[in-house]
Write an enzyme that holds these catalytic residues in place. Structure first.
Site: not given
Lengths: 437, 437
Positions: B124, B321, B334, B40, B53, B205, B238
């Site tokens: 996440r 992705d 995902a 990473e 989700a 957002r 939501y």
């Protein structure tokens, strides 16, 4: 139907229009001993030699309605449009535009195929003639063009025809096609949904002798159903007339308004098609060169821009093209009409069927737009264009694998719930369930 | 992976990138005792608080890979995004633009709902932290940005990192996201599919305290997942944080080029959103007025214009992705990556999965375009706009009801056929089956 003797309380049904959906519905009503009379404006079955193909699902519906219908279809020589022994390889799409191999200019790249469907092709006029042979005398009246439709106080309906005569019925089903007068009477002449809408696609149709077609296409391509796909156009062909001729249809995108008159069909020429396809694959151009120099040019209309907001008003209902005329890209327009006609409880029918049938209208336009993607001409976007076949397969299977018995069962249940006074069926919610503070 | 002790012939897998799909795949490989090392580039799990989700289908895949994954999801407080007891009423779409009742200005018309899905929402970063707790030490190496990838003569692969170190593996899986370096190494830097593509939608957002949201929306609307639909935009919300806050996302169509930088996220303001929604339903405007004045503005990118033509090259493969980044309108980006990771026979994987995953990328764009139809603002075209829900339901069910075991079984069979030297699997045909004369 003043002269129909009624021995019981079954409603007298008047069907306006004498086309394919009308006839099949009529056989369904006769099978159930429901009094029915059909009013057709022409002086006989119209001599439109257009090809029709019924999917296995549609033929199953015909059988449920009345086995005589399937018998008539067999008698008029309906044959498979493609080799049904080829599992998963029934409808085929190939690249009609690009040359993928410079060392073999005749090579056409296969793009996708799907199995199933089970279509049987026939000529519209021949099918109607065969159906007419089994019809009891007096059921159809020709030269009856409906002028007005009046709801009377006792709940019956009075139809008035252009020749001045009238007919009475307890319920009316408008099977009078894309230019339906029954639809106009339900929606009013101000409503845009009362009129056919141009899909901005035109179709040129013609026949080519099979022997000449095989020289150009080879025997496999010529004898089985294929779509040739490319930017702004596609070419579809399949064998007809017991494999003696190839039915060829060229679809062109047309961004402007319809150039023909209200008849939706005008004179076209092979030259126009050749100009539109001048940079296409040589095999497609060679096929087009075999077509007659004069071709009929069909404007493809539907009810897609302004779909019909309701399929019924009191005891008057729409079915088939009158309710949901579609462009032909799923080969399912009349097939869908069949399902509509199984159950005539009109408001239940409207709730159960409207969204799905209008989905088909949209879906047919969508599929043609996917065929005509400009991306087919751009090698960097071939992968993007190719992705459409996942969607096309899903859309086809949704149509072909429809659970007819399940739909009928559910419709009957909803119908009986309604009769018992249960609240309105909502596809979404009913408006009454809306969100207020 | 030079320091990984290998007791058998199992291939050493290197995963580039340490995101959600990478971690879940890693757990799947560990469960099967396959040696794996993750590289990473960040110095730890990135602190992106974005909501995620997972559908019931995706969680089923997690269980198949390794039950520890589902346990981690539970531990990080993933809760249903909507009331699952409401059969057939799980995701909801309501009219966010029009006022249908002049006598009740708070009324919003319900448009559609569908059942199923079974989504669990989480953050996440929290999910990754929980997963890390169960990971054997040494499996992830941070601060390893891959620079180059070299196929060596013995079939192994040498990865070189920006810090000058190297690692060796028998196979590499690129889970390095939409800007994947592994993808670039497979496709080359000239290929447009190597770069993220703008979907011409932006998302703002923000969180609103639930108590304030309930005052504006009422308790039912605020506590369950809803889409407010209208021309050129939609608003999704939501509950999160154990129903203490409402997560609100405003999606706007943006015909021009992306105005932010390559980070795909820029500073936005509530003012911009209020200007775009100035003629929307007052309830939507009131909700927006509760949001923070500064909002993060996300450019929505995908791989939809130039999809990746192949998901593998020799023993290097793309997943998640990196292979098929999608806009978020199906909530399945995902989830789809999870299915990819079950089987690592790369060419079989490519043939079995590429068209379906790219269908999702297209489908997500399509769904957002349907949401944003201009027709919502034209009462004469409401019926037309409404018809989209039949399609949206089908697309959702296709994703949610995917037969994972069937796909795995079929993939294994195809894989074994390939090992036995059977001809290439073709989704369409193989090119060799093309049409020549």
């Amino acid at each position: 139907m003043g002269d129909t003797t009624l021995g019981d309380t079954k409603p007298r049904i008047a069907i306006v229009g004498g086309g394919v959906v009308s006839m099949i519905l009529t056989f369904g009503l006769i099978q159930r001993k429901i009094p029915v009379r059909v009013y057709e404006q022409a002086s006989g079955f119209r001599e439109i030699g257009a090809g029709f193909a019924f999917s296995a699902c549609a033929r199953h519906c015909m059988d449920l309605l009345n086995p005589s219908v399937t018998e008539a279809l067999k008698r008029c020589g309906a044959v498979p449009i493609s080799d049904e022994n080829e599992k998963d390889n029934y409808l085929r799409w190939i690249d009609g535009y690009n040359q993928h191999r410079l060392d073999d200019l005749s090579y056409q790249k296969p793009l996708a195929q799907i199995g199933g469907g089970g279509f049987r092709g026939c000529r519209r006029d021949q099918f109607l003639q065969e159906l007419a042979k089994d019809l009891p005398p007096g059921v159809i009246e020709f030269s009856k063009r409906m002028d007005t439709l009046e709801h009377r106080e006792d709940g019956s309906i009075l139809l008035t025809f252009a020749d001045g005569t009238t007919a009475e019925a307890d319920a009316v089903i408008g099977c009078d096609g894309i230019k339906s007068n029954v639809r106009k009477s339900i929606l009013g002449i101000e409503n845009k949904a009362s009129y056919a809408q141009y899909t901005h696609k035109v179709a040129y149709r013609g026949l080519v002798p099979m022997s000449a077609a095989i020289e150009v296409l080879g025997p496999w391509l010529a004898n089985n159903f294929h779509h040739h796909i490319g930017p702004g156009s596609h070419v579809t062909h399949y064998p007809v007339a017991n494999h003696q001729a190839l039915n060829v249809v060229i679809f062109l995108s047309d961004p402007g308004p319809w150039s023909g008159d209200s008849s939706m069909v005008s004179e076209g020429s092979r030259d126009e098609v050749e100009a539109a396809l001048h940079d296409w694959h040589p095999k497609v151009r060679n096929l087009v060169s075999l077509m007659p120099t004069k071709l009929s040019k069909w404007g493809l209309f539907d009810l897609g821009d302004y779909p019909v907001p309701t399929y019924y008003d009191r005891s008057v209902c729409l079915a088939g093209d009158a309710a949901h005329a579609t462009s032909p890209h799923h080969g399912a327009g009349a097939c869908l009409g069949l399902r509509n006609s199984v159950e005539v409880a009109f408001d239940t029918f409207d709730k159960m069927r409207r969204r799905r049938t209008q989905w088909l209208v949209n879906s047919s336009r969508r599929v043609c737009d996917l065929y005509h993607q400009r991306e087919w001409a751009d090698p960097e976007r071939w992968t993007k264009a190719d992705t459409c076949f996942e969607e096309i397969r899903d859309r086809s299977y949704k149509i072909w694998n429809f659970d007819v018995e399940g739909m009928v069962q559910q419709t009957l249940e909803k119908y009986e719930e309604r009769l018992r006074g249960q609240p309105e069926i909502a596809e979404g919610f009913s408006e009454e369930d809306g969100y207020t503070l």
